[in-house]
Design a protein around this motif. Sequence first.
Motif, PDB file in Angstrom:
ATOM      1  N   ASP A   1       0.934  -1.128   0.015  1.00 10.90           N
ATOM      2  CA  ASP A   1       0.014   0.087  -0.147  1.00 10.90           C
ATOM      3  C   ASP A   1       0.818   1.247  -0.028  1.00 10.90           C
ATOM      4  OD1 ASP A   1      -1.803   2.001   0.467  1.00 10.90           O
ATOM      5  OD2 ASP A   1      -2.784   0.889   2.288  1.00 10.90           O
ATOM      6  N   VAL A   2       1.311   1.658  -1.154  1.00  8.50           N
ATOM      7  CA  VAL A   2       2.037   2.812  -1.163  1.00  8.50           C
ATOM      8  C   VAL A   2       1.565   4.044  -0.711  1.00  8.50           C
ATOM      9  CG1 VAL A   2       3.506   4.320  -2.959  1.00  8.50           C
ATOM     10  CG2 VAL A   2       3.166   1.823  -3.286  1.00  8.50           C
ATOM     11  N   GLU A   3       0.366   4.222  -0.914  1.00 10.61           N
ATOM     12  CA  GLU A   3      -0.458   5.391  -0.302  1.00 10.61           C
ATOM     13  C   GLU A   3      -0.195   5.582   1.171  1.00 10.61           C
ATOM     14  OE1 GLU A   3      -3.983   6.415  -3.501  1.00 10.61           O
ATOM     15  OE2 GLU A   3      -3.817   4.628  -2.384  1.00 10.61           O
ATOM     16  N   LYS A   4       0.025   4.418   1.704  1.00 15.17           N
ATOM     17  CA  LYS A   4       0.215   4.341   3.332  1.00 15.17           C
ATOM     18  C   LYS A   4       1.466   4.575   3.565  1.00 15.17           C
ATOM     19  CE  LYS A   4      -0.152   1.512   7.566  1.00 15.17           C
ATOM     20  NZ  LYS A   4      -0.762   2.739   8.134  1.00 15.17           N
ATOM     21  N   VAL A   5       2.443   4.078   2.920  1.00 17.78           N
ATOM     22  CA  VAL A   5       3.783   4.387   2.921  1.00 17.78           C
ATOM     23  C   VAL A   5       3.913   5.899   2.741  1.00 17.78           C
ATOM     24  CG1 VAL A   5       6.269   4.204   1.982  1.00 17.78           C
ATOM     25  CG2 VAL A   5       4.734   2.232   2.203  1.00 17.78           C
ATOM     26  N   LEU A   6       3.640   6.525   1.717  1.00 13.52           N
ATOM     27  CA  LEU A   6       3.659   8.037   1.447  1.00 13.52           C
ATOM     28  C   LEU A   6       3.158   8.844   2.458  1.00 13.52           C
ATOM     29  CD1 LEU A   6       3.436   8.010  -2.382  1.00 13.52           C
ATOM     30  CD2 LEU A   6       5.566   8.007  -0.876  1.00 13.52           C
ATOM     31  N   SER A   7       2.046   8.525   3.011  1.00 12.70           N
ATOM     32  CA  SER A   7       1.228   9.298   4.038  1.00 12.70           C
ATOM     33  C   SER A   7       2.291   9.480   5.431  1.00 12.70           C
ATOM     34  CB  SER A   7      -0.097   8.669   4.462  1.00 12.70           C
ATOM     35  OG  SER A   7      -0.033   7.421   4.991  1.00 12.70           O
ATOM     36  N   GLU A   8       3.054   8.500   5.521  1.00 11.21           N
ATOM     37  CA  GLU A   8       3.847   8.592   6.837  1.00 11.21           C
ATOM     38  C   GLU A   8       5.031   9.386   6.612  1.00 11.21           C
ATOM     39  OE1 GLU A   8       4.424   4.657   8.306  1.00 11.21           O
ATOM     40  OE2 GLU A   8       2.289   4.230   8.662  1.00 11.21           O
ATOM     41  N   ILE A   9       5.401   9.585   5.317  1.00 16.26           N
ATOM     42  CA  ILE A   9       6.466  10.327   4.950  1.00 16.26           C
ATOM     43  C   ILE A   9       6.272  11.969   4.650  1.00 16.26           C
ATOM     44  CG2 ILE A   9       8.558  10.393   3.510  1.00 16.26           C
ATOM     45  CD1 ILE A   9       8.427   7.457   3.262  1.00 16.26           C
ATOM     46  N   VAL A  10       5.156  11.950   3.883  1.00 15.61           N
ATOM     47  CA  VAL A  10       4.663  13.466   3.428  1.00 15.61           C
ATOM     48  C   VAL A  10       3.644  13.599   4.098  1.00 15.61           C
ATOM     49  CG1 VAL A  10       3.898  14.551   1.153  1.00 15.61           C
ATOM     50  CG2 VAL A  10       5.627  12.904   1.043  1.00 15.61           C
ATOM     51  N   GLU A  11       3.335  14.847   4.662  1.00 20.34           N
ATOM     52  CA  GLU A  11       2.272  15.072   5.286  1.00 20.34           C
ATOM     53  C   GLU A  11       1.046  15.717   4.245  1.00 20.34           C
ATOM     54  OE1 GLU A  11       0.741  17.991   8.929  1.00 20.34           O
ATOM     55  OE2 GLU A  11       2.698  17.800   8.695  1.00 20.34           O
ATOM     56  N   TYR A  12       0.036  14.924   4.105  1.00 22.15           N
ATOM     57  CA  TYR A  12      -1.070  15.468   3.415  1.00 22.15           C
ATOM     58  C   TYR A  12      -2.136  16.233   4.020  1.00 22.15           C
ATOM     59  CZ  TYR A  12       0.450  11.873  -0.052  1.00 22.15           C
ATOM     60  OH  TYR A  12       1.083  11.242  -0.950  1.00 22.15           O
ATOM     61  N   ASP A  13      -2.374  17.512   3.438  1.00 19.32           N
ATOM     62  CA  ASP A  13      -3.061  18.670   4.138  1.00 19.32           C
ATOM     63  C   ASP A  13      -4.442  18.310   3.652  1.00 19.32           C
ATOM     64  OD1 ASP A  13      -4.315  20.638   5.253  1.00 19.32           O
ATOM     65  OD2 ASP A  13      -2.961  22.204   4.116  1.00 19.32           O
ATOM     66  N   THR A  14      -5.392  18.176   4.760  1.00 18.53           N
ATOM     67  CA  THR A  14      -6.836  17.975   4.335  1.00 18.53           C
ATOM     68  C   THR A  14      -7.713  19.109   4.475  1.00 18.53           C
ATOM     69  OG1 THR A  14      -7.412  17.067   6.330  1.00 18.53           O
ATOM     70  CG2 THR A  14      -6.978  15.448   4.889  1.00 18.53           C
ATOM     71  N   SER A  15      -7.368  20.246   4.672  1.00 22.03           N
ATOM     72  CA  SER A  15      -7.921  21.408   4.867  1.00 22.03           C
ATOM     73  C   SER A  15      -8.463  21.950   3.546  1.00 22.03           C
ATOM     74  CB  SER A  15      -7.075  22.518   5.376  1.00 22.03           C
ATOM     75  OG  SER A  15      -5.855  23.078   4.558  1.00 22.03           O
ATOM     76  N   ILE A  16      -9.510  22.514   3.562  1.00 17.37           N
ATOM     77  CA  ILE A  16     -10.170  23.222   2.381  1.00 17.37           C
ATOM     78  C   ILE A  16      -9.911  24.749   2.240  1.00 17.37           C
ATOM     79  CG2 ILE A  16     -12.400  23.490   1.265  1.00 17.37           C
ATOM     80  CD1 ILE A  16     -13.360  21.229   3.062  1.00 17.37           C
ATOM     81  N   SER A  17      -9.729  25.110   1.198  1.00 17.03           N
ATOM     82  CA  SER A  17      -9.341  26.784   0.887  1.00 17.03           C
ATOM     83  C   SER A  17     -10.791  27.406   0.950  1.00 17.03           C
ATOM     84  CB  SER A  17      -8.958  26.932  -0.539  1.00 17.03           C
ATOM     85  OG  SER A  17      -7.633  26.032  -0.606  1.00 17.03           O
ATOM     86  N   GLU A  18     -10.543  28.470   1.428  1.00 19.56           N
ATOM     87  CA  GLU A  18     -11.701  29.444   1.739  1.00 19.56           C
ATOM     88  C   GLU A  18     -12.402  29.846   0.602  1.00 19.56           C
ATOM     89  OE1 GLU A  18     -11.102  32.892   4.420  1.00 19.56           O
ATOM     90  OE2 GLU A  18     -10.151  31.780   6.046  1.00 19.56           O
ATOM     91  N   GLU A  19     -11.639  30.094  -0.318  1.00 20.68           N
ATOM     92  CA  GLU A  19     -12.300  30.502  -1.612  1.00 20.68           C
ATOM     93  C   GLU A  19     -12.914  29.488  -2.466  1.00 20.68           C
ATOM     94  OE1 GLU A  19      -7.522  29.793  -2.488  1.00 20.68           O
ATOM     95  OE2 GLU A  19      -8.964  30.622  -0.879  1.00 20.68           O
ATOM     96  N   VAL A  20     -12.757  28.168  -2.086  1.00 21.30           N
ATOM     97  CA  VAL A  20     -13.373  27.078  -2.681  1.00 21.30           C
ATOM     98  C   VAL A  20     -14.663  26.469  -2.081  1.00 21.30           C
ATOM     99  CG1 VAL A  20     -13.362  24.485  -2.932  1.00 21.30           C
ATOM    100  CG2 VAL A  20     -11.381  26.067  -3.561  1.00 21.30           C
ATOM    101  N   LEU A  21     -14.790  26.807  -0.715  1.00 20.07           N
ATOM    102  CA  LEU A  21     -15.979  26.645   0.090  1.00 20.07           C
ATOM    103  C   LEU A  21     -17.162  27.592  -0.068  1.00 20.07           C
ATOM    104  CD1 LEU A  21     -16.921  24.614   2.049  1.00 20.07           C
ATOM    105  CD2 LEU A  21     -16.139  26.011   3.954  1.00 20.07           C
TER     106      LEU A  21
END
Length: 317
Positions: A153-173
């Motif tokens: 599961d490469v996505e799991k491997v990468l998620s522990e090395i690269v921090e994925y930001d799940t925040s939503i931009s104000e201009e999008v919402l």
Amino acid sequence: MSKLMSSIDQRTQLVGENRLELLLFKLGSRHTFALNVFKVREVITVPKMNKMPGSHYHISGVTDYRGRSIPIIDLRTAIHLSANNPDYVPENVIITEYNRSVQGFLIGQIMNIVNTSWSDIQPPPSSVGKNNYLTAITRYDGDGKSELVEIIDVEKVLSEIVEYDTSISEEVLDEEIKTHLEGRKILIVDDSSTARWQIKQTLSQLGLDIIEEKNGLLALKKLQAWADEGIKVSEHLLMMFTDAEMPEMDGYRLTAEVRDDPRMTSLYIALNTSLSGSFNEAMVEKVGCDRFISKFQPDLLVEVVQDRMRALLSTSK
């Protein structure tokens, strides 16, 4: 090596036909591991690497790859294999593209490329626990013996090395649309628990009720069960996000099955995958998906959901 990789280029067309190619390799243990060939750009011998101060401890260094600097990740340590193997010497680097980023994975010996069916790919046993690094398993019959192959599961491997930001931009919402999304249901179908978590963390901010399934077959059975109960699936769900590649049934086949069932044919479906490029655009049209989104783009996920809600509101007027 060049002959091996030329065969990779020729075989990526199998995706979408419920078949796939796996690149088999070793990591200095008795286990055989695999990655989907379609996500492999190239296999190279271990290049010269430069250490980057402050980088993650699973990153062995960075190297120049076709004019750009990319990280080289020690896949053995990243999936927490025992370090007690003094005989293990990394031999190769698999260059991959996941979630719109390019990186290399430091590995041992390349074993083979095998052609298999998604029907032969099974979820990992539940006994391995939630912290495993496998997305699926299969068996390979070669050299007169049958052995277990563990698909990482490469996505799991990468998620522990690269921090994925799940925040939503104000201009999008869109706050007005958000009021209509409260309590609406969305089905997420992905064999990677990390990918499901990323989507859930993003869309839960909109007040959506998230339902999860880990492969296409389980999702189809859930949809069929709702339809059997007399539930109008396209009204029960705002939409469905599905990965392309999953054990037992891939996202292409799932979409085709939904479109063939008159009880759910109008369900809005977005293909959300780490596979990118014109191939997926063509597959979206072929099987009948409504949208294609390459992972992982929180703002785009939100835009797709809001657009779907707007379309429903406009038709109800």
